[in-house]
Scaffold this motif. Structure first.
Motif, short mmCIF file in Angstrom:
data_model
loop_
_atom_site.label_atom_id
_atom_site.label_comp_id
_atom_site.label_asym_id
_atom_site.label_seq_id
_atom_site.Cartn_x
_atom_site.Cartn_y
_atom_site.Cartn_z
N PRO A 235 0.76 -1.25 0.00
CA PRO A 235 0.00 0.00 0.00
C PRO A 235 0.79 1.30 0.00
CG PRO A 235 -0.03 -0.98 2.18
CD PRO A 235 0.65 -1.97 1.26
N ILE A 236 2.08 1.30 0.36
CA ILE A 236 2.80 2.55 0.57
C ILE A 236 4.01 2.60 -0.36
CG2 ILE A 236 3.90 4.03 2.31
CD1 ILE A 236 2.57 2.12 4.44
N PRO B 144 6.87 -0.65 -3.75
CA PRO B 144 6.04 -0.32 -2.59
C PRO B 144 6.41 -1.15 -1.35
CG PRO B 144 4.84 -1.79 -4.03
CD PRO B 144 6.15 -1.49 -4.72
N TYR B 145 5.92 -0.68 -0.21
CA TYR B 145 6.17 -1.41 1.04
C TYR B 145 4.92 -1.44 1.90
CZ TYR B 145 6.82 3.14 3.41
OH TYR B 145 6.66 4.40 3.93
N SER B 146 4.97 -2.33 2.88
CA SER B 146 3.95 -2.39 3.93
C SER B 146 4.71 -2.39 5.25
CB SER B 146 3.07 -3.63 3.78
OG SER B 146 3.86 -4.80 3.77
N ILE B 147 3.98 -2.26 6.34
CA ILE B 147 4.58 -2.22 7.66
C ILE B 147 4.41 -3.59 8.31
CG2 ILE B 147 4.55 -1.09 9.93
CD1 ILE B 147 5.37 0.72 7.57
N GLN C 246 13.48 -4.16 13.10
CA GLN C 246 14.06 -3.33 12.05
C GLN C 246 14.94 -4.18 11.14
OE1 GLN C 246 13.73 -0.19 11.05
NE2 GLN C 246 15.28 -0.52 9.49
N ASN C 247 14.71 -4.10 9.85
CA ASN C 247 15.43 -4.94 8.90
C ASN C 247 16.20 -4.16 7.85
OD1 ASN C 247 12.83 -4.13 8.03
ND2 ASN C 247 12.98 -5.53 6.32
N PRO D 277 9.65 2.36 10.55
CA PRO D 277 10.90 1.61 10.47
C PRO D 277 10.78 0.14 10.07
CG PRO D 277 10.28 1.94 12.74
CD PRO D 277 9.30 2.72 11.92
N ASN D 278 9.68 -0.51 10.30
CA ASN D 278 9.56 -1.95 10.02
C ASN D 278 8.93 -2.19 8.65
OD1 ASN D 278 10.67 -2.50 12.53
ND2 ASN D 278 8.69 -2.28 13.50
N ARG D 279 9.61 -1.75 7.63
CA ARG D 279 9.10 -1.82 6.27
C ARG D 279 9.41 -3.17 5.63
NH1 ARG D 279 10.56 4.07 3.68
NH2 ARG D 279 9.84 5.31 5.45
#
Length: 174
Positions: free
Chosen positions: A33-34, A129-132, A137-138, A163-165
């Motif tokens: 979504p992001i 894109p990314y999600s949470i 933290q990776n 931070p947790n993408r």
């Protein structure tokens, strides 16, 4: 069995064995979504590491929008959690959003060692894109960097926002 059939069977077994050695190393390739909205960011995914010595022969990722993306392999250099040496880059321009698979020509394949990690750079706005996630933290990252292969950089392990993408990216390893 004739010599021709034996040769054909050997070739077929070899092809199957080579195909079986390919491994997708990364996250699920889905529309998340992001997306990042800042140009010049570099990310490395500490949890997406190469399982052994070999080559990256391709990439899989989801593109949220058209634009350039630099797909990268980084090597932790042992001088801190996010101290990394850029090993290789595949530059690609996305013409249409969606799931992408890029297979590299022999000269574009990236030699890797066990523990090398996947990374990328957004020359313009973020393409992948990314999600949470709820995990730890990776990522290591730099807000503005245009790295050169063979050089080592101290990236930041603190991403101020979200931070947790989890990004939709993977390397095809052989």
């Amino acid at each position: 069995m004739s010599v021709l059939l034996q040769t054909f069977a050997l070739i077929l077994i070899t092809i199957v064995a080579v195909s079986a050695e390919r491994e997708i190393v990364g996250r699920s390739i889905i529309n998340r979504p992001i997306r990042d909205s800042v140009a010049g960011r570099v990310f490395t995914e500490r949890f997406i590491s190469m399982p052994g010595n070999g080559k990256v022969i391709g990439w899989k990722f989801f593109a949220k929008l058209p634009g350039p993306i630099n797909l990268q392999i980084w090597r932790p250099d042992g001088d801190g959690y996010c101290s990394m040496k850029l090993i290789g880059v595949t530059k690609f321009f996305v013409r249409r959003p969606g799931s992408k698979t890029i297979m590299l020509a022999a000269k574009g394949r990236i030699p890797v060692q066990k523990g090398d990690v996947v990374g990328w750079r957004n020359p313009r706005n973020g393409v992948i894109p990314y999600s949470i996630s709820n995990g730890s933290q990776n990522l290591c990252y730099s807000p503005k960097l245009d790295p050169t292969p063979g050089s080592t950089y101290k990236l930041d392990e603190r991403i101020a926002s979200r931070p947790n993408r989890v990004y939709s990216i993977a390397a095809i390893f052989e």
